[in-house]
Design a protein around this motif. Structure first.
Motif, short mmCIF file in Angstrom:
data_model
loop_
_atom_site.label_atom_id
_atom_site.label_comp_id
_atom_site.label_asym_id
_atom_site.label_seq_id
_atom_site.Cartn_x
_atom_site.Cartn_y
_atom_site.Cartn_z
N LYS A 10 0.73 -1.26 0.05
CA LYS A 10 0.22 -0.14 0.06
C LYS A 10 0.61 1.06 -0.21
CE LYS A 10 -4.11 -1.40 -0.16
NZ LYS A 10 -5.01 -1.02 -1.44
N LEU A 11 2.11 1.21 0.73
CA LEU A 11 2.94 2.37 0.93
C LEU A 11 3.61 2.72 -0.33
CD1 LEU A 11 3.97 4.71 2.65
CD2 LEU A 11 5.75 3.06 3.49
N ARG A 24 -4.61 8.07 -3.16
CA ARG A 24 -3.70 7.17 -2.67
C ARG A 24 -3.06 7.78 -1.62
NH1 ARG A 24 -5.04 2.82 -4.87
NH2 ARG A 24 -5.11 2.34 -6.82
N SER A 25 -2.98 9.12 -1.43
CA SER A 25 -2.27 9.76 -0.58
C SER A 25 -2.47 9.35 0.97
CB SER A 25 -2.06 11.20 -0.52
OG SER A 25 -3.20 11.65 -0.49
N ARG A 28 -1.50 5.83 1.54
CA ARG A 28 -0.01 5.45 1.86
C ARG A 28 0.16 6.15 3.36
NH1 ARG A 28 0.92 7.65 -3.53
NH2 ARG A 28 1.84 6.02 -4.66
N ILE A 58 5.66 9.01 -1.56
CA ILE A 58 6.10 8.03 -0.40
C ILE A 58 6.92 8.68 0.68
CG2 ILE A 58 7.24 5.98 0.02
CD1 ILE A 58 6.80 5.15 -2.74
N ALA A 61 4.26 10.92 2.47
CA ALA A 61 3.39 9.82 3.37
C ALA A 61 4.05 9.46 4.69
CB ALA A 61 2.88 8.79 2.70
#
Length: 73
Positions: A10-11, A24-25, A28, A58, A61
């Motif tokens: 997921k990250l 998605r952020s 993450r 990434i 996050a």
């Protein structure tokens, strides 16, 4: 599949379309926060990898999850 592997996917999941990646952020950041809470050796290795990742969303996050955990604004 164990929890750390799921959270790592997921990250580090990458999306090619910028508009799709807006949601998605949160995924993450949630995965990074869950890894922080796990406090296992595997989770620490994944977080270390995320903190040095070339892909900015990434790293961001990871940073936001850490700030949330520490209560930093």
């Amino acid at each position: 599949m164990n929890l750390c592997c799921f959270l790592e996917k997921k990250l580090f999941q990458r999306i090619s379309l910028p508009l799709v990646s807006l949601g998605r952020s949160l995924h993450r950041q949630g995965a990074a926060l869950a890894l922080i809470e796990l406090e296992t050796q595997d989770a620490k290795q994944i977080l270390n990898k995320a903190s040095r990742c070339f892909y900015p969303p990434i790293r961001r996050a990871y940073k936001r999850a850490l700030e949330f955990k520490l209560g930093v604004k």
